[in-house]
Design a protein around this motif. Structure first.
Motif, mmCIF file in Angstrom:
data_model
loop_
_atom_site.group_PDB
_atom_site.id
_atom_site.type_symbol
_atom_site.label_atom_id
_atom_site.label_comp_id
_atom_site.label_asym_id
_atom_site.label_seq_id
_atom_site.Cartn_x
_atom_site.Cartn_y
_atom_site.Cartn_z
ATOM 1 N N ALA A 21 0.855 -1.514 -0.005
ATOM 2 C CA ALA A 21 0.408 0.175 0.017
ATOM 3 C C ALA A 21 0.659 1.081 0.568
ATOM 4 O O ALA A 21 0.379 2.733 -0.520
ATOM 5 N N GLY A 22 2.033 1.060 0.319
ATOM 6 C CA GLY A 22 2.907 2.049 0.459
ATOM 7 C C GLY A 22 3.632 2.503 1.675
ATOM 8 O O GLY A 22 3.750 3.588 1.664
ATOM 9 N N LYS A 23 3.139 1.879 2.836
ATOM 10 C CA LYS A 23 3.847 2.661 3.940
ATOM 11 C C LYS A 23 5.212 2.339 4.384
ATOM 12 O O LYS A 23 6.344 2.874 4.768
ATOM 13 N N THR A 24 5.889 0.977 3.634
ATOM 14 C CA THR A 24 7.699 1.637 3.477
ATOM 15 C C THR A 24 7.780 2.747 2.880
ATOM 16 O O THR A 24 8.657 2.631 3.035
ATOM 17 N N SER A 25 7.168 2.770 1.458
ATOM 18 C CA SER A 25 7.488 4.021 0.944
ATOM 19 C C SER A 25 7.778 4.710 1.867
ATOM 20 O O SER A 25 8.437 6.133 1.665
ATOM 21 N N LEU A 26 6.453 5.216 2.176
ATOM 22 C CA LEU A 26 6.488 5.704 2.989
ATOM 23 C C LEU A 26 7.558 6.456 4.252
ATOM 24 O O LEU A 26 8.234 7.623 4.210
ATOM 25 N N LEU A 27 7.493 6.000 4.762
ATOM 26 C CA LEU A 27 8.761 5.719 5.779
ATOM 27 C C LEU A 27 10.138 5.639 5.030
ATOM 28 O O LEU A 27 10.956 7.012 5.435
ATOM 29 N N ASN A 28 10.411 5.003 3.988
ATOM 30 C CA ASN A 28 11.858 5.078 3.395
ATOM 31 C C ASN A 28 11.671 6.626 3.051
ATOM 32 O O ASN A 28 12.568 7.344 3.121
ATOM 33 N N ALA A 29 11.096 7.593 2.999
ATOM 34 C CA ALA A 29 10.715 8.866 1.990
ATOM 35 C C ALA A 29 10.751 9.540 2.988
ATOM 36 O O ALA A 29 11.693 10.679 3.124
ATOM 37 N N ILE A 30 10.632 9.687 3.973
ATOM 38 C CA ILE A 30 10.829 10.377 5.149
ATOM 39 C C ILE A 30 11.937 9.845 6.280
ATOM 40 O O ILE A 30 12.722 11.246 6.721
ATOM 41 N N SER A 31 12.535 9.317 5.774
ATOM 42 C CA SER A 31 14.103 8.865 6.352
ATOM 43 C C SER A 31 15.008 9.210 5.271
ATOM 44 O O SER A 31 16.081 9.889 6.088
ATOM 45 N N GLY A 32 14.426 9.822 4.187
ATOM 46 C CA GLY A 32 15.673 9.389 3.137
ATOM 47 C C GLY A 32 16.134 9.196 2.865
ATOM 48 O O GLY A 32 17.301 8.305 2.112
ATOM 49 N N VAL A 33 15.806 7.882 2.621
ATOM 50 C CA VAL A 33 16.535 6.682 1.339
ATOM 51 C C VAL A 33 16.300 6.306 0.848
ATOM 52 O O VAL A 33 16.975 6.052 0.053
ATOM 53 N N VAL A 34 14.883 6.177 0.480
ATOM 54 C CA VAL A 34 13.772 6.849 -1.358
ATOM 55 C C VAL A 34 13.623 8.824 -1.508
ATOM 56 O O VAL A 34 13.681 9.401 0.035
ATOM 57 N N PRO A 35 14.520 8.780 -2.613
ATOM 58 C CA PRO A 35 14.164 10.902 -3.008
ATOM 59 C C PRO A 35 12.717 11.077 -2.854
ATOM 60 O O PRO A 35 11.820 9.153 -4.143
#
Lengths: 252, 295, 398, 256, 325
Positions: free
Chosen positions: A38-52
């Motif tokens: 659903a995009g939960k991990t993407s959201l955390l990755n985005a917040i922490s800066g792992v993905v731009p």
């Protein structure tokens, strides 16, 4: 404390997040629930800066942190405990915890090349270490063991402990219950509440929606990269749509 | 083969092996942190050796400072190589990155050839040239320097990786760059450190071996190849494994010469070393793939 | 179906165009009065044997300036086009072809090594152009019937080995050990060393090899140390020979080291340091020109060459390898001097070949040459001197 | 009871010390849709990996249409008629949509290097069959219009359909679907369950591992529940939904 | 490439390219480049094999020069020393080299990634040493290898050899193109995409890796034989480990996953080394290294692939402009 405004993330041509906005206030536990993908991990990755980010912005207090790589956001007080824990498996438990304090170390450049024991005696590191041992006495016993040889639950504790070593003001937790026995899950959830009580702000991603909502103040439901429902934990727990999405409509 | 001869083969093998190990260490460090096989590693060795000669003989700098300066310049060139060649190539695959290091190797070699000419040079021995008798074998003081330096480097490296924050951060980055980022380690800074460190160790290797082999601008490739083999035998894992790999290689080559192989002559020593390498790799792959499948 | 139609239309088109190609329309180049005489050269300027190729190029550059300052050859300026082979066979062949077809040279000198020389024999022979090689192997010019276009200037390995073996025999040595490199030079030397030993009452008791760029020869030497060899003969270039000398000193071997003419430059002495002392090797007389008696026919040529070379490139830089190029270019120039005016390029090439073959008693750096249809080296015996390194200086063992 | 297409007998798998699958007995009826459910880490994917031969079983055996599968390498199992999809999709990103499916026809075609190199008539014939079949499967999953796009340019939902089409192209008797519904929206899930039903109607047995309960309950004729490597229950959807142990293990203890 | 150039221009482009290729060796056109073109053709053959292996199947080999060498040597020894017809000896060499690759293929392809690279490099070194030690003539190589001939027509000039080499080269390219677009080619790309997924749809991964390795060895062997029969002299120096590295460079510069890119890669490297950089004297390898780095940094997907992309963009823009009234 944390504000996400219209954040979108793309992997190639696939959208991971579509214009997600959310707010986490000081001292709250906020949970994000949703099905796999659903995009939960993407959201955390985005917040922490792992993905731009592709578009949108993320603010920590009054500072824009979107665009910062993860090693910088850690220094600003964001502790991230990723899905699958991502501990350093071939390093010892104590090394894992030491590495957790790296951002502290990076603030004071000289100490990076100095003797590690000298660095560990710094007061902030010492007190963090004490906190971690206070929370997880088992880690003190396992100090010299290889992190990879710990059980799943112990690894999860180590991952949380490692994040706490960076003196974070806010923790991002991604599926801390993954692969753990039910009793352990309970314990971890209790611990999260305890951390909140000690002044940390927490953003929790969980699949086990019921359990997560039980301890959370507020929650967001994500579907296909979007936030579909938001509300207080109580509202969500009573929301039929949530129950349907998770428990199946025919479940009593 | 007499006992004296056997000891001599071992001693010579250890000396050669130490050289291979020093070169191999650079491969291991860069590979662990960035997954790149740096084909320019041999060029750092060449640079170290050539620089030390020109600093001593042309610039007239005394031995010790000249050696240190050579190593520092090699390290700086390693860092520059990372910043301009590796970090700029963002979209590149690992194979492309390896080609970039090949390009860098040719470039460095070319500059050295233009700048220093084609003649080989030999800097002075660190201490004396009278060889020392040891258990019936002889060992040159410079060989002791080579073996000693290798030991010191690997011990220092081990201490560095185990007892400093940045050393541990390098290790962490080798395990998982993403996880390293999550605890505040900058993977790019670590890669930069890895390149500089590898270049410095290569430079140290060049500095200590140049007095006993004489060095020219072309030497990088073969030295690099042997170092690469040493690192592969060690499995690109840890400094200590690499040193063991290098010493194994040196002793295998030395004994391949010493043992009378019947139809074989010493001409096949490198072929024998490669066979040993292939055998080790294939045997280990059986074990590795079993492990991989199980985890 | 339409696809095949288009393909066939295309093919017809192509064939039609080809048939329009005017075959053999190239005009043969004619060398008019005052035109530059172009000579080609292929040397190893980079790569593992670049320390041989560079003095060759230096020598050629120097000679071209000298000749042109003196008004050229019968009024024709001389140009030598030098290409780098990088020590690579295939590049050498390409560069030779380039010299023949694009640069339209009259003759080629080089390459530096036997391997590259052998590699381009076919290219040169089929193109009908003379080649004067600067490499040692006798295979380059034998059998002479197949080597119509090929000449060479350096002393052969065989001559060098004869010198060493004669010397060893006179020193009452009977057991020798060989240590040779695995390059073409080393292997060719090793073959002759083994084949000829018995003729001089010598027994080869050990036969070791090493690779170029090896870092230590101690194991091989330790192996030799286990035999009753009374002398070590090393066949390699200067860099590796120096390591052999150093390692023999380290191992306290206490037996003399004999080397090839490959170490005939200062670089060997610099690299081997005091381990060089006592090393004996055969070489051209250039190295010991000061010791030569005044009536030696080569003395003036050698003195002049050394003086000119070192004036340009610095003290202690001259080596016998430059001398090979000197001889090669000199012979081409002698042949060019006999050319008629206004002849075609291919006639010029033939004439130069014939001219070189007719050279008699040319006094060069490596020796005195008299070419003939049966001998494309034509060097008079006694061109080599046995030299010992004493206190870092070359000393003639008369 | 009709015959089983797949049986496992006391199937176990341990990774080092960790027991991922513990003496599981299964009998999958031919021509039916069977669902395997269970919380994360229950051993569902491990079971798939054992059936398809990705790794060998520590103990026990697997029978496919009555023949034991011991030591049969994965590619042979595919040729025998076992096809699967992966949780993380694993499409071939270096190919178009159609090529992905054509690759699935691999075990159903014969011509080799020589045929390919020289474009022998046989190769031509087979290639035509392959592309015809591939188009058939492509249309079956409703992706016909995307044939020439790069496989990874599709959104996740369509990628999953493509992965199923690729598996179908191997013309299997048994299709293993690993979380086909994850990450799909409602509409896509509806399409997915229609597709799975159509597959079953074509006589292919389907086993699916799935988290999405409505999807499972709507589709599966038989449900097997795994927890911590053990089979804790099996039955029809209705039976499973009433089973207290299942509710406790899977849906969370605190469910009222 | 041919498939991408759909439309009316296709045939003109192909015809123009073929015509260009045919005219190159004529003296009045680009005759002086004939020999360079021959080497480009030979290296293209070796590089195509590596592209199939590395670009399509994802398996690295740092030992292709070993097969190039065995092809040359077997063919040379058979035809010169045993008196076998050169064509037949080429064939035997290809078969023997293929068999050699097959035998070592199975153990070596148990390795992956960098270990595979190390192992193939080691293989290259071993073969190189064996050629130097056991090959007739040792490091100086063997001379007098007979030319190829058909009936009385001997390939004894560069002009004739050019057509011979490019005939083989284009044949190899076409065959590779056919393979890439076939069932086999899809299987290879599937292995590159995901070995697990490839196995799951019935592809015998190990076998295909070895098969394509054998094919690349056969290509290299053919190129080696052609080299031997036209230089008439071969020596181990042409087949050393450095040559394997150059072949990798050619493959990467051309664009790994592109059959026709192999020509670009071989041509770029050969033209740089043998032509463009000659004027720079001793600076040539400096500039060569620099170009190698810059091309790989800014076009990591390869020169040919990048140019094709640019051409595609240009055509798109052209088409759009044409569509406007």
């Amino acid at each position: 404390m944390l504000r996400v405004e219209n954040a979108s993330v793309a992997y190639g041509r696939i959208m991971g997040l579509r214009e997600v906005s959310l707010v986490v206030n000081d001292g709250e536990i906020v949970t994000i629930i949703g099905a796999n993908g659903a995009g939960k991990t993407s959201l955390l990755n985005a917040i922490s800066g792992v993905v731009p980010l592709k578009s949108g912005s993320i603010w920590l207090d009054d500072r824009q942190i979107s665009g910062l790589p993860s090693h910088k956001t850690v220094g600003l007080g964001l502790g991230y405990i990723p899905e699958g824990r991502q501990i350093f498996g071939t390093m010892s438990v104590s090394d894992n915890l030491t590495m957790g304090a790296y951002s502290e170390c990076a603030r004071n450049r000289l100490s990076t090349v100095g003797y590690i024991g000298w660095f560990l005696r710094r007061s902030t590191v010492q007190s963090n270490l004490e906190t971690v041992f206070g929370l997880f006495p088992i880690l003190r016993e396992r100090l010299n063991q290889r992190a990879g040889s710990l059980s799943g639950g112990e690894q999860q504790m180590l991952a949380i402990g490692r994040a706490l070593m960076s003196s974070p003001r806010m923790l991002l937790l991604d599926e801390p219950s993954l692969g753990l026995a039910p009793t352990l899950v309970k314990e971890i959830l209790k611990l999260i509440v305890r951390l909140r009580d000690e002044g940390l702000t927490i953003l929790l991603v969980e699949q086990d929606a019921t359990a997560a909502l039980k301890i959370a103040d507020r929650g967001y439901v994500m579907e296909r990269g979007r936030i579909s429902i938001e509300g207080t934990a109580k509202e969500l727990l009573g929301d039929d749509r949530v129950r349907q999405a998770y428990l199946g409509k025919s479940v009593a | 083969m007499s006992a004296d001869q056997f000891v001599q083969y071992l001693v010579s093998g250890l000396t050669m092996g130490s050289i291979y190990a020093l070169i191999g260490l650079g491969f291991t460090i860069i590979y662990a942190v960035t997954r790149i096989i740096n084909f320019a590693q041999g060029e750092f060795v060449m640079l170290g050796g050539m620089l030390s000669f020109y600093l001593i003989s042309a610039a007239g700098i005394p031995l010790a400072p000249a050696l240190i300066l050579s190593v520092l310049i090699a390290a700086a060139i390693g860092a520059i190589m990372y910043i301009f060649a590796i970090r700029t190539a963002r979209r590149a695959s690992v194979v492309s990155l390896i080609i970039i290091t090949i390009g860098a190797a040719i470039f460095i070699r070319g500059i050295a050839g233009v700048g220093w000419g084609v003649e080989h040079v030999r800097p002075p021995y660190f201490t004396g040239s009278e060889s020392i008798s040891l258990l019936g074998a002889y060992i040159h003081p410079q060989a002791l320097w080579i073996i000693g330096t290798t030991l010191v480097v690997v011990v220092l490296l081990h201490l560095f990786l185990s007892y400093t924050m940045v050393g541990k951060a390098l290790k962490a980055c080798a395990i998982s760059p993403v996880a390293a980022g999550m605890v505040g380690i900058n993977p790019r800074a670590m890669a930069l450190i890895a390149f500089a460190l590898a270049a410095a160790i290569g430079g140290i290797g060049g500095v200590v071996m140049a007095p006993s082999i004489s060095m020219d601008f072309n030497d990088g490739f073969k030295l690099g190849l042997m170092g690469f083999v040493a690192a592969s035998i060690g499995g690109f894992k840890s400094p200590i494994a690499t040193v063991i790999g290098g010493l194994t290689l040196g002793i295998v080559v030395s004994l391949a010469v010493g043992v009378d192989w019947g139809p074989f002559t010493s001409a096949y020593k490198d072929a024998i070393a490669m066979m040993v390498l292939l055998l080790i790799l294939i045997i280990r792959s059986g074990r590795l793939s079993a492990e991989e499948r199980e985890s | 179906m339409q696809k095949y139609l288009k393909w066939s239309v295309m093919l017809v088109l192509v064939v039609a165009l080809i048939s329009l190609v005017p075959m053999g329309c190239a005009q043969e180049t004619v060398i008019e009065e005052g035109d530059t005489y172009k000579v080609g050269a292929v040397f190893d300027l980079t790569g593992p044997t670049s320390n041989l190729g560079v003095p060759e190029k230096n020598t050629v550059d120097m000679m071209v300036d000298q000749i042109n300052d003196a008004g050229g050859i019968n009024g024709h300026p001389l140009e030598v086009i030098v290409w780098d082979t990088e020590g690579d066979n295939d590049k050498c062949a390409l560069m030779a072809t380039r010299l023949i077809e694009q640069d339209e040279v009259i003759a080629i000198i080089g390459p530096t090594r036997s391997g590259t020389s052998l590699h381009i024999l076919d290219t040169v022979t089929t193109a009908d152009i003379p080649l004067v090689s600067c490499a040692a192997s006798i295979k380059i010019v034998t059998p002479v019937g197949e080597r119509y276009w090929i000449f060479k200037t350096p002393q052969t390995d065989k001559e060098a080995i004869t010198e060493i073996y004669t010397y060893l025999q006179s020193a009452n040595v009977s057991n020798i050990a060989l240590i040779t490199d695995t390059s073409g030079f080393g292997v060719a030397g090793r073959d002759i060393l083994i084949a000829d030993a018995a003729d001089y009452g010598l027994t080869v008791v050990d036969d070791q090899t090493f690779d170029n760029d090896d870092t230590s020869m101690q194991s091989q030497l330790a192996h030799i140390g286990g035999t009753d060899a009374e002398a070590v003969v090393c066949w390699s270039t200067d860099k590796e020979s120096a390591i052999v000398a150093l390692d023999m000193q380290t191992l306290h071997m206490g037996i003399p080291l004999y080397c090839s003419h490959g170490i005939a430059n200062m670089a060997f002495i610099t690299a081997a340091g005091d381990a060089a002392n006592g090393v004996i090797f055969p070489a051209g007389k250039l190295l010991i020109v000061d010791d030569l008696p005044a009536d030696d026919p080569q003395k003036d040529v050698l003195m002049q060459y050394r003086q000119d070379y070192e004036a340009l490139y610095g003290e202690g830089t001259m080596s016998t390898f430059g001398g090979h190029a000197y001889d090669a270019l000199s012979m081409v120039v002698i042949a060019l001097a006999g050319l008629d005016e206004g002849i075609t390029l291919s006639d010029a090439r033939t004439a130069v070949r014939d001219g070189i073959e007719q050279i008699t008693y040319f006094v060069g750096i490596s020796g005195i040459f008299t070419m003939s249809p049966t001998d494309h080296l034509g060097m008079e015996p006694g061109s080599l001197a046995m030299i010992e390194i004493v206190d870092g200086e070359w000393t003639w063992l008369k | 009871m009709s015959e089983s297409i797949l049986e496992t007998k006391s199937l176990s798998k341990a990774f080092g010390g960790l027991v991922a699958l513990d003496k599981v007995d299964l009998a999958v009826e031919a021509g039916k849709i069977t669902a395997i459910i269970g919380p994360n880490g229950a051993g569902k994917t491990t079971l798939f990996n054992l059936v398809t031969g990705v790794y060998p079983a520590s103990d026990g055996e697997i029978l496919f249409q009555g023949t034991p599968l011991k030591d049969t390498p994965p590619h042979r199992r595919a040729a025998l008629g076992i096809a699967r999809t992966f949780q993380n999709v694993l499409l071939f990103g270096n190919m178009t949509v159609l090529e992905n499916i054509m690759t699935g026809q691999h075990p159903r075609s014969r011509y080799g290097f020589l045929g390919a190199a020289l474009r022998l008539p046989r190769a031509h014939r087979e290639e035509e069959t392959i592309s015809l079949n591939a188009m058939k499967y492509l249309n079956m999953v409703g992706l016909g219009t995307y044939a020439t796009q790069n496989a990874l340019s599709l959104p996740l939902g369509q990628q999953k359909l493509l992965a199923i089409a690729r598996a179908l192209a191997t013309e299997p008797q048994l299709l293993l679907l690993d979380e086909p519904g994850a990450g799909l929206n409602k509409l896509e899930k509806q399409e997915l369950s229609d597709l799975i039903r159509r597959i079953r109607e074509n006589g292919i047995s389907v086993i699916l591992v799935e988290h999405d309960m409505p999807l499972v309950m709507g589709l599966a004729e038989w449900v097997v529940v795994l927890d911590s490597g053990q089979k804790i229950a099996e039955g029809t959807a209705a039976q499973i939904q009433k089973d207290q142990r299942v509710i406790a293990a899977y849906l969370g203890e605190e469910v009222e | 490439m041919l498939a991408r150039l759909k439309g009316k221009w296709t045939y003109f482009v192909i015809a123009a390219l073929l015509l260009f290729l045919i005219l190159i060796p004529f003296r009045w056109f680009l005759g002086q480049y004939t020999v360079i073109m021959i080497f480009i053709g030979l290296f293209t053959m070796v590089t195509v094999g590596l592209c199939l292996l590395l670009g399509y199947t994802g398996q690295v080999s740092l030992g292709q020069a070993a097969f190039y060498g065995t092809g040359a040597y077997i063919s040379a020894v058979l035809s010169k020393i045993c008196g076998v017809n050169p064509w037949l000896s080429m064939l035997i060499a290809a078969a023997a080299t293929g068999a050699f690759a097959y035998v070592i293929g199975y153990p070596i392809f148990r390795l992956r990634g960098n270990y595979l690279a190390v192992a193939t490099l080691g293989l290259g070194v071993i073969v190189y040493i064996l050629l130097r030690q056991l090959g007739p003539g040792g490091p100086d190589g063997m001379a007098g290898i007979p030319y190829l001939s058909i009936g009385g027509f001997v390939f004894d000039t560069s002009f004739k050899r050019y057509f011979l080499v490019w005939f083989f080269c284009l044949a190899v390219l076409l065959i590779s193109q056919n393979i890439v677009r076939s069932r086999t080619g899809r299987a290879l790309r599937a292995i590159h995409g995901s070995e697990a997924a490839a196995e799951s749809i019935g592809i015998n991964v190990d076998q295909f890796k070895v098969k394509i390795f054998v094919l690349s060895a056969v290509y290299a062997s053919l190129a080696g034989s052609l080299l031997a029969h036209q230089m008439s002299h071969i020596s181990p120096g042409s087949f050393g480990p450095l040559v394997s590295v150059i072949i990798i460079v050619m493959a990467v510069i051309g664009g790994l996953a592109s059959i026709w890119g192999a020509i670009f890669g071989a041509a770029t490297v050969c033209i740089l080394k043998y032509e463009l950089l000659l004027g720079f004297g001793e600076w040539d390898i400096v500039i060569y290294g620099l170009i190698l780095m810059l091309v790989t940094i800014f076009m990591p997907e390869g020169l040919f692939v990048r140019l094709r992309e640019l051409f595609g963009q240009w055509r798109l823009r052209y088409a759009q402009r044409g569509a406007e009234p």
